[in-house]
Design a protein around this motif. Structure first.
Motif, PDB file in Angstrom:
ATOM      1  N   ALA A 374     -15.115  -4.848 -15.072  1.00 29.13           N
ATOM      2  CA  ALA A 374     -14.583  -4.081 -16.163  1.00 29.13           C
ATOM      3  C   ALA A 374     -13.341  -2.578 -14.787  1.00 29.13           C
ATOM      4  CB  ALA A 374     -15.143  -2.288 -16.568  1.00 29.13           C
ATOM      5  N   ARG A 375     -13.979  -2.798 -13.958  1.00 23.09           N
ATOM      6  CA  ARG A 375     -12.795  -1.834 -12.822  1.00 23.09           C
ATOM      7  C   ARG A 375     -11.680  -2.667 -12.016  1.00 23.09           C
ATOM      8  NH1 ARG A 375     -17.366   2.339 -10.746  1.00 23.09           N
ATOM      9  NH2 ARG A 375     -15.259   3.723 -10.355  1.00 23.09           N
ATOM     10  N   LYS A 376     -11.431  -3.669 -12.524  1.00 22.17           N
ATOM     11  CA  LYS A 376     -10.179  -4.031 -11.950  1.00 22.17           C
ATOM     12  C   LYS A 376      -8.963  -3.303 -11.776  1.00 22.17           C
ATOM     13  CE  LYS A 376      -7.939  -9.079 -12.150  1.00 22.17           C
ATOM     14  NZ  LYS A 376      -7.930  -9.987 -12.457  1.00 22.17           N
ATOM     15  N   TYR A 377      -8.665  -3.090 -12.999  1.00 23.75           N
ATOM     16  CA  TYR A 377      -7.553  -2.560 -12.504  1.00 23.75           C
ATOM     17  C   TYR A 377      -7.036  -0.649 -12.356  1.00 23.75           C
ATOM     18  CZ  TYR A 377      -4.998  -6.468 -14.034  1.00 23.75           C
ATOM     19  OH  TYR A 377      -5.713  -8.189 -14.129  1.00 23.75           O
ATOM     20  N   GLU A 378      -7.906  -0.821 -12.236  1.00 20.45           N
ATOM     21  CA  GLU A 378      -8.263   1.424 -11.593  1.00 20.45           C
ATOM     22  C   GLU A 378      -6.886   1.369 -10.248  1.00 20.45           C
ATOM     23  OE1 GLU A 378     -11.938   2.114 -10.628  1.00 20.45           O
ATOM     24  OE2 GLU A 378     -13.104   2.655 -12.460  1.00 20.45           O
ATOM     25  N   LYS A 379      -6.677   0.640  -9.478  1.00 19.38           N
ATOM     26  CA  LYS A 379      -6.015   1.186  -8.779  1.00 19.38           C
ATOM     27  C   LYS A 379      -4.305   0.835  -8.839  1.00 19.38           C
ATOM     28  CE  LYS A 379      -9.379   0.415  -4.682  1.00 19.38           C
ATOM     29  NZ  LYS A 379      -9.676  -0.260  -3.926  1.00 19.38           N
ATOM     30  N   VAL A 380      -4.641   0.092 -10.003  1.00 18.60           N
ATOM     31  CA  VAL A 380      -2.896   0.193  -9.966  1.00 18.60           C
ATOM     32  C   VAL A 380      -2.524   1.026 -12.097  1.00 18.60           C
ATOM     33  CG1 VAL A 380      -2.094  -1.919  -9.558  1.00 18.60           C
ATOM     34  CG2 VAL A 380      -3.122  -2.200 -11.559  1.00 18.60           C
ATOM     35  N   TRP A 586     -11.851  -3.001  -5.544  1.00 19.17           N
ATOM     36  CA  TRP A 586     -11.015  -4.250  -5.825  1.00 19.17           C
ATOM     37  C   TRP A 586      -9.664  -3.707  -4.007  1.00 19.17           C
ATOM     38  CZ3 TRP A 586     -11.169  -8.563  -9.069  1.00 19.17           C
ATOM     39  CH2 TRP A 586     -11.505  -8.560 -10.151  1.00 19.17           C
ATOM     40  N   THR A 587      -9.014  -5.306  -3.945  1.00 19.09           N
ATOM     41  CA  THR A 587      -8.348  -4.756  -3.129  1.00 19.09           C
ATOM     42  C   THR A 587      -6.954  -5.417  -4.196  1.00 19.09           C
ATOM     43  OG1 THR A 587      -9.999  -6.165  -1.767  1.00 19.09           O
ATOM     44  CG2 THR A 587      -7.539  -5.561  -0.714  1.00 19.09           C
ATOM     45  N   ARG A 588      -5.960  -4.393  -3.791  1.00 23.47           N
ATOM     46  CA  ARG A 588      -4.949  -3.283  -3.626  1.00 23.47           C
ATOM     47  C   ARG A 588      -4.287  -3.842  -3.253  1.00 23.47           C
ATOM     48  NH1 ARG A 588      -0.963   0.736  -6.640  1.00 23.47           N
ATOM     49  NH2 ARG A 588       0.703   0.215  -5.673  1.00 23.47           N
ATOM     50  N   VAL A 589      -3.438  -5.399  -3.142  1.00 23.00           N
ATOM     51  CA  VAL A 589      -2.526  -6.009  -1.792  1.00 23.00           C
ATOM     52  C   VAL A 589      -1.308  -5.302  -2.093  1.00 23.00           C
ATOM     53  CG1 VAL A 589      -1.908  -8.140  -0.886  1.00 23.00           C
ATOM     54  CG2 VAL A 589      -4.203  -7.693  -1.711  1.00 23.00           C
ATOM     55  N   ASN A 590      -0.174  -4.742  -0.924  1.00 24.15           N
ATOM     56  CA  ASN A 590       1.101  -4.284  -1.557  1.00 24.15           C
ATOM     57  C   ASN A 590       2.070  -5.465  -0.422  1.00 24.15           C
ATOM     58  OD1 ASN A 590       0.605  -1.683  -3.330  1.00 24.15           O
ATOM     59  ND2 ASN A 590      -0.684  -1.836  -1.752  1.00 24.15           N
TER      60      ASN A 590
END
Length: 600
Positions: A374-380, A586-590
């Motif tokens: 449910a929180r997968k896309y919070e960081k994007v 979740w981890t955001r990879v840039n």
């Protein structure tokens, strides 16, 4: 006379259609194909024999209940006699259909949802498709014009209609049941009052590991019994999900006490070894070594192969060595958790689910390392802000799950749709320059599930960027929001990720140039003669987080505190309405054009 003749002719046609037409309801029963025919007033066994092209005796043998005569409005099953099919060339088929290869564990429900295509369309286009016996490797024709035309409710309704058709002619003492998410061999056998062995025998030797949501199985009882059972199922599911869960008081071990850990992993299933879980265990052992060196505690580990067999897991739970555990790691799959969690609740010890997302099991003893979907896309969220121009790039094949996630992320944010089509030898067929010839801050989302198309689009964006800047024009501003499934592709050029500023949301990330990761890699290589995998890293993290926590207030120490054993951070909390302790980070990879990677 003319009017009377016409009336009689119309009446005769109507009676013929009523009494002489074949049923359009076709089902599979025990691997054989049947029409389900509803008896109409005035129909005879002889007439049905002629209509369906089978002998009267064959109809009687398949329907013993009609030995004393046909009864109006009752259903009977009549063996399907196949007509000679029109053989279409592969070339003709490809003009109309996509091809899907059935994977292990797939069901008619899952395929229908993957393509959002009606169940009836799949059945009509694939006349040999048996919903109860989907064969891995079997080819399924997917009618392109129907893709995206069915929602989940429609799929469920059509499967329910199919189930009702089967139940209308089911053998006495049995009926059919559609498996719901979270149901297991253990829960179903208890619900229907039989052993797991009997449930397996009713379904041709079906194994617990092969039971999937959306599958249709045989159960004991008639249709009325099924209704009663279904009501009980609702009560049982409510308890699993929403009942008040008693909080657990975990005991903190004294430093002088050795820590007893039980590890439950499917190291092999049906005799076939699974290297992923061995790698997890190896990483876990290295993690325990690190903990022991830093804190001086003593640890004893008992490893159990669950074989993904719920019956075997119950045997493990009754094992004397297992019952001495202070901490349980595993099992991997949610359907295996029930007896383990119930034991842990009685003993008030934690259970760590290392890899699965737990949807239904609800307990204060459960700790989940897999991040909350449910929180997968919070960081994007910043990628779909008001200042962004979002373009969804479609191809002939689409990753429907990724598409649904992206559309949910976008909400009411406007977006543009671009249909990408590559034609061999066609001029400018892959030129994506028009997408970048603007002053906007662009975000591109590639929805294709085809590796070749993904590679071409990424290369096309990089080429367009180079072409524009080489002409002295302002460098385009763009980011590609990637699909984590791309990491499974073997032939994708990873260097393009940097050129296209790809951003991924991932459950786990480890940069091998990190000092911590390099140190772990070296230790793993010395110990096991190979480089670690993501499973190894997850095993290491599990040991470093939970083994030390057993010597303090584990619930207080873990709740809302960040843990970063290597590079991936874990942050546990209890979601609203749930007792489980779930990692929500979740981890955001840039990927950056200067060939660096940053993680958040």
């Amino acid at each position: 006379m003319k009017r009377l003749y016409t009336t009689l002719l119309t009446l005769a046609w109507g009676l013929s259609a009523l009494a002489g037409g074949k049923s359009e309801t076709i089902v599979y029963i025990n691997g054989a194909k049947y029409y389900i025919h509803t008896v109409q007033a005035g129909e005879t066994l002889y007439g049905l024999s002629k209509t369906y092209g089978v002998g009267e005796q064959v109809i009687l043998e398949n329907n013993p209940s009609i030995a004393r005569g046909l009864k109006t409005d009752t259903n009977i099953k009549i063996p399907y006699v196949a007509e000679v099919p029109e053989i279409k060339s592969e070339r003709k088929l490809r003009k109309t259909f996509d091809f899907h290869q059935v994977a292990q564990g797939e069901t008619l429900f899952s395929i229908s949802r993957q393509y959002e295509i009606p169940v009836k369309t799949l059945m009509a286009d694939n006349p040999n498709l048996d919903p109860l016996h989907m064969r891995p490797g079997e080819r399924v024709l997917i009618r392109r014009k129907q893709i995206g035309s069915e929602d989940a409710a429609g799929t469920q309704q059509q499967l329910e209609e199919y189930r009702e058709s089967l139940n209308s002619v089911a053998d006495t003492g049995t009926s059919y049941h559609i498996v719901h998410a979270g149901e297991t061999f253990y829960s179903l056998s208890r619900r229907f009052g039989i052993t797991e062995e009997q449930l397996s025998a009713l379904n041709g030797g079906l194994k617990p590991a092969d039971l999937k949501a959306g599958a249709m199985i045989v159960i004991p009882g008639d249709e009325n019994t099924q209704t009663v059972v279904a009501a009980d199922t609702v009560r049982h599911d409510s308890l699993m999900r929403f009942a008040d869960v008693e909080p657990v008081e975990f005991r903190a071990l004294r430093r002088s006490e050795p820590l007893q850990i039980a590890v439950l992993l499917p190291l092999s299933v049906d005799g076939e070894p699974n290297g992923n879980y061995l790698e997890f265990y190896q990483g876990f052992l290295l993690g325990l070594d690190s903990v022991k060196q830093k804190s001086g505690i003593s640890v004893n580990v008992d490893l159990y192969n669950t074989a993904r067999d719920t019956m075997h897991i119950r045997e493990i739970v009754n094992d004397k060595s297992f019952r001495r555990a202070d901490l349980i790691v595993g099992p991997v799959y949610e359907e295996e958790l029930y007896p383990v969690v119930r034991f842990a609740e009685q003993k008030q010890i934690p259970v760590v689910s290392p890899l699965a997302n737990i949807e239904r099991m609800n307990s204060d003893v459960l700790f989940q390392l897999a991040p909350d979907p449910a929180r997968k896309y919070e960081k994007v969220q910043n990628l779909v802000g008001a200042d962004k121009r979002v373009t969804l790039i479609y191809t002939s094949t689409v990753d429907r799950e990724f598409e649904r996630e992206i559309l949910a992320l976008l909400g009411n944010h406007p977006y543009e749709r671009y249909n990408y089509s590559y034609q061999q030898g066609a001029k400018n067929s892959s030129d994506l320059t028009p997408l970048l010839e603007n002053d906007a801050d662009n975000v591109f989302v590639i929805l294709s599930n085809n590796e070749v198309d993904v590679d071409r689009i990424l290369a096309g964006l990089a080429s367009a960027d180079t072409s524009i800047t080489s002409r002295g024009r302002t460098a385009p501003r763009f980011t590609v929001l990637g699909n984590a499934r791309w990491n499974r592709y073997n032939n994708l050029d990873r260097a393009i990720f940097f050129k296209d500023r790809v951003v991924f949301i991932s459950t786990y990330h480890a940069k091998r140039d990190s000092e911590l990761v390099k140190a772990f890699d070296s230790a793993y290589l010395r110990s096991f003669g190979m480089l670690p995998t993501l499973f190894s890293y997850r095993g290491y993290d599990t040991a470093l987080i939970f083994a030390p926590a057993m010597y303090g207030d584990i619930e207080y120490d873990l709740e809302d505190h960040r843990y970063t054993p290597l590079q991936t951070t874990y942050l546990f909390s209890q979601p609203e309405g749930r007792a489980n302790h779930v990692n929500h980070n979740w981890t955001r990879v840039n990927y950056h054009p200067d060939f660096t990677i940053t993680i958040e």
